[in-house]
Scaffold this motif. Sequence first.
Motif, short mmCIF file in Angstrom:
data_model
loop_
_atom_site.label_atom_id
_atom_site.label_comp_id
_atom_site.label_asym_id
_atom_site.label_seq_id
_atom_site.Cartn_x
_atom_site.Cartn_y
_atom_site.Cartn_z
N TYR A 169 1.02 -1.09 -0.04
CA TYR A 169 -0.05 0.03 -0.18
C TYR A 169 0.92 1.29 0.19
O TYR A 169 2.09 1.20 0.46
N THR A 170 0.18 2.32 -0.49
CA THR A 170 0.93 3.54 -0.47
C THR A 170 0.59 4.33 0.84
O THR A 170 -0.48 4.14 1.25
N LEU A 171 1.63 4.94 1.37
CA LEU A 171 1.44 5.92 2.51
C LEU A 171 0.21 6.60 2.31
O LEU A 171 -0.07 7.40 1.35
N TYR A 172 -0.68 6.84 3.32
CA TYR A 172 -1.79 7.38 3.57
C TYR A 172 -3.30 6.84 2.53
O TYR A 172 -4.06 7.35 2.46
N ASP A 173 -2.79 5.49 1.98
CA ASP A 173 -3.96 4.84 1.30
C ASP A 173 -4.95 4.42 2.27
O ASP A 173 -4.55 3.95 3.65
N SER A 174 -6.28 4.27 1.86
CA SER A 174 -7.20 3.79 2.98
C SER A 174 -7.16 2.26 2.60
O SER A 174 -7.25 1.67 1.55
N ILE A 175 -6.95 1.51 3.88
CA ILE A 175 -6.75 0.02 3.85
C ILE A 175 -7.89 -0.40 4.46
O ILE A 175 -8.26 -0.27 5.41
#
Length: 189
Positions: A169-175
Amino acid sequence: GAGLDEDGDPLTLVWAADGVPIGAGISFSRNDLTQGSHTITLTVKDSKGATGTAFTSINVVANGKPSVTITSPPNGSTHMEASAVTFTGSGYDAEDGNLTGNSLVWTSGSTVIGTGTSFTKSDLAVGTHTIALIAIDKLGSASVATISITIKPLDNPPVAAINPMVKVYTLYDSIVFSGSATDTEDDLN
């Protein structure tokens, strides 16, 4: 020997119940004597006509089989391992009345697990049990009632599962996190 007189001639043996002939010979059986007291006579005659007689009394009673009922636990019920299961039942015999104590025997398979009209058991093994209540009257006539119960394991741990996820995931993605849980005792999903 038995059946021969002193000259080696055969003896004649005649049996009677209340003066009525019912058989002959050293041994025989009957199943048609009427209910009540009977005087049994054995008359032995040798070849010269000398006789010997013996008497005994017997009593023929009507003896129906007892009735038997299991009232708890319900047939097909499920119980947790180590939980207290109360067994309740009754037996009745027309000649003996209500049966209690050792006249009522409870079994699981071929193992005796209790006696009497009621008892509690908490150590039945995990699995399905055929429980029988056997009612036995004073003359030994018996009747059986059966039920089936299941003992489930005390606790199977719940099962956790994580639904497939993207691994990077990319930093600050909503997981989104998603999973499931099941428990065999509670059927949680």
